[in-house]
Design a protein around this motif. Structure first.
Motif, PDB file in Angstrom:
ATOM      1  N   PRO A  17      74.707  83.228 -17.887  1.00  0.00           N
ATOM      2  CA  PRO A  17      74.548  84.679 -17.729  1.00  0.00           C
ATOM      3  C   PRO A  17      75.280  85.160 -16.475  1.00  0.00           C
ATOM      4  N   LEU A  18      75.978  86.283 -16.598  1.00  0.00           N
ATOM      5  CA  LEU A  18      76.704  86.842 -15.463  1.00  0.00           C
ATOM      6  C   LEU A  18      75.780  87.582 -14.496  1.00  0.00           C
ATOM      7  N   SER A  19      74.560  87.884 -14.945  1.00  0.00           N
ATOM      8  CA  SER A  19      73.575  88.557 -14.094  1.00  0.00           C
ATOM      9  C   SER A  19      72.187  88.248 -14.627  1.00  0.00           C
ATOM     10  N   ARG A  20      71.166  88.686 -13.912  1.00  0.00           N
ATOM     11  CA  ARG A  20      69.783  88.469 -14.349  1.00  0.00           C
ATOM     12  C   ARG A  20      69.206  89.705 -15.033  1.00  0.00           C
ATOM     13  N   THR A  21      69.937  90.819 -14.959  1.00  0.00           N
ATOM     14  CA  THR A  21      69.517  92.065 -15.599  1.00  0.00           C
ATOM     15  C   THR A  21      70.767  92.807 -16.058  1.00  0.00           C
ATOM     16  N   CYS A  22      70.581  93.969 -16.649  1.00  0.00           N
ATOM     17  CA  CYS A  22      71.707  94.760 -17.132  1.00  0.00           C
ATOM     18  C   CYS A  22      72.372  95.489 -15.950  1.00  0.00           C
ATOM     19  N   PRO A  23      73.594  95.097 -15.574  1.00  0.00           N
ATOM     20  CA  PRO A  23      74.236  95.734 -14.429  1.00  0.00           C
ATOM     21  C   PRO A  23      74.542  97.212 -14.673  1.00  0.00           C
ATOM     22  N   GLU A  24      74.825  97.578 -15.921  1.00  0.00           N
ATOM     23  CA  GLU A  24      75.102  98.978 -16.224  1.00  0.00           C
ATOM     24  C   GLU A  24      73.859  99.844 -16.030  1.00  0.00           C
ATOM     25  N   CYS A  25      72.686  99.301 -16.357  1.00  0.00           N
ATOM     26  CA  CYS A  25      71.433 100.034 -16.109  1.00  0.00           C
ATOM     27  C   CYS A  25      71.206 100.220 -14.611  1.00  0.00           C
ATOM     28  N   LEU A  26      71.524  99.191 -13.827  1.00  0.00           N
ATOM     29  CA  LEU A  26      71.369  99.316 -12.373  1.00  0.00           C
ATOM     30  C   LEU A  26      72.225 100.450 -11.826  1.00  0.00           C
ATOM     31  N   VAL A  27      73.473 100.514 -12.273  1.00  0.00           N
ATOM     32  CA  VAL A  27      74.388 101.569 -11.825  1.00  0.00           C
ATOM     33  C   VAL A  27      73.902 102.940 -12.278  1.00  0.00           C
ATOM     34  N   ALA A  28      73.411 103.020 -13.518  1.00  0.00           N
ATOM     35  CA  ALA A  28      72.967 104.303 -14.078  1.00  0.00           C
ATOM     36  C   ALA A  28      71.583 104.723 -13.576  1.00  0.00           C
ATOM     37  N   GLY A  29      70.856 103.787 -12.962  1.00  0.00           N
ATOM     38  CA  GLY A  29      69.522 104.105 -12.485  1.00  0.00           C
ATOM     39  C   GLY A  29      68.476 104.141 -13.588  1.00  0.00           C
ATOM     40  N   THR A  30      68.746 103.437 -14.695  1.00  0.00           N
ATOM     41  CA  THR A  30      67.787 103.364 -15.795  1.00  0.00           C
ATOM     42  C   THR A  30      67.190 101.954 -15.836  1.00  0.00           C
ATOM     43  N   HIS A  31      66.160 101.789 -16.650  1.00  0.00           N
ATOM     44  CA  HIS A  31      65.498 100.499 -16.766  1.00  0.00           C
ATOM     45  C   HIS A  31      65.663  99.960 -18.176  1.00  0.00           C
ATOM     46  N   PRO A  32      66.119  98.698 -18.305  1.00  0.00           N
ATOM     47  CA  PRO A  32      66.241  98.108 -19.635  1.00  0.00           C
ATOM     48  C   PRO A  32      64.868  97.832 -20.235  1.00  0.00           C
ATOM     49  N   VAL A  33      64.758  98.010 -21.548  1.00  0.00           N
ATOM     50  CA  VAL A  33      63.524  97.666 -22.248  1.00  0.00           C
ATOM     51  C   VAL A  33      63.491  96.159 -22.480  1.00  0.00           C
ATOM     52  N   HIS A  34      64.550  95.618 -23.066  1.00  0.00           N
ATOM     53  CA  HIS A  34      64.705  94.180 -23.285  1.00  0.00           C
ATOM     54  C   HIS A  34      66.164  93.835 -23.006  1.00  0.00           C
ATOM     55  N   LEU A  35      66.423  92.591 -22.650  1.00  0.00           N
ATOM     56  CA  LEU A  35      67.773  92.167 -22.312  1.00  0.00           C
ATOM     57  C   LEU A  35      68.357  91.282 -23.404  1.00  0.00           C
ATOM     58  N   ARG A  36      69.680  91.348 -23.535  1.00  0.00           N
ATOM     59  CA  ARG A  36      70.434  90.560 -24.501  1.00  0.00           C
ATOM     60  C   ARG A  36      71.595  89.870 -23.777  1.00  0.00           C
ATOM     61  N   LEU A  37      71.912  88.643 -24.192  1.00  0.00           N
ATOM     62  CA  LEU A  37      72.981  87.850 -23.593  1.00  0.00           C
ATOM     63  C   LEU A  37      74.111  87.680 -24.589  1.00  0.00           C
ATOM     64  N   CYS A  38      75.323  88.077 -24.210  1.00  0.00           N
ATOM     65  CA  CYS A  38      76.502  87.870 -25.054  1.00  0.00           C
ATOM     66  C   CYS A  38      76.821  86.383 -25.059  1.00  0.00           C
ATOM     67  N   LEU A  39      76.918  85.792 -26.243  1.00  0.00           N
ATOM     68  CA  LEU A  39      77.161  84.361 -26.349  1.00  0.00           C
ATOM     69  C   LEU A  39      78.643  84.010 -26.332  1.00  0.00           C
TER      70      LEU A  39
END
Length: 86
Positions: A17-39
């Motif tokens: 994984p490139l991160s532990r959470t959604c980096p785009e959500c961090l930038v946008a100031g939103t919270h992810p409901v669930h996370l998905r990993l691109c394989l």
């Protein structure tokens, strides 16, 4: 019923994984409901129940076909192209 033809083409071992959470959500100031990993590349994005649907956006931008749940205790995979659980 669709059958995924892309799972056999995924890199082995699975990408880190490139991160532990959604980096785009961090930038946008939103919270992810669930996370998905691109394989294909290891991008972590939020699910379609999240406000901005970054995992689907990643697929639309890259055409990386298969992702898996990045939630503890879950290991299911989804092929965006075939619309099938892998």
């Amino acid at each position: 019923m669709s059958v995924c033809t892309h799972a056999a083409e995924l890199p082995r071992p699975e990408p880190e994984p490139l991160s532990r959470t959604c980096p785009e959500c961090l930038v946008a100031g939103t919270h992810p409901v669930h996370l998905r990993l691109c394989l294909t590349c290891g991008h972590v994005g939020c699910c379609d129940s999240s406000p901005l649907r970054h995992a689907s956006g990643h697929f639309a931008e890259t055409c990386h076909p298969v992702m898996r749940s990045f939630e503890p205790g879950e290991d299911w995979r989804w092929c965006f192209v075939d619309g099938a659980v892998v």
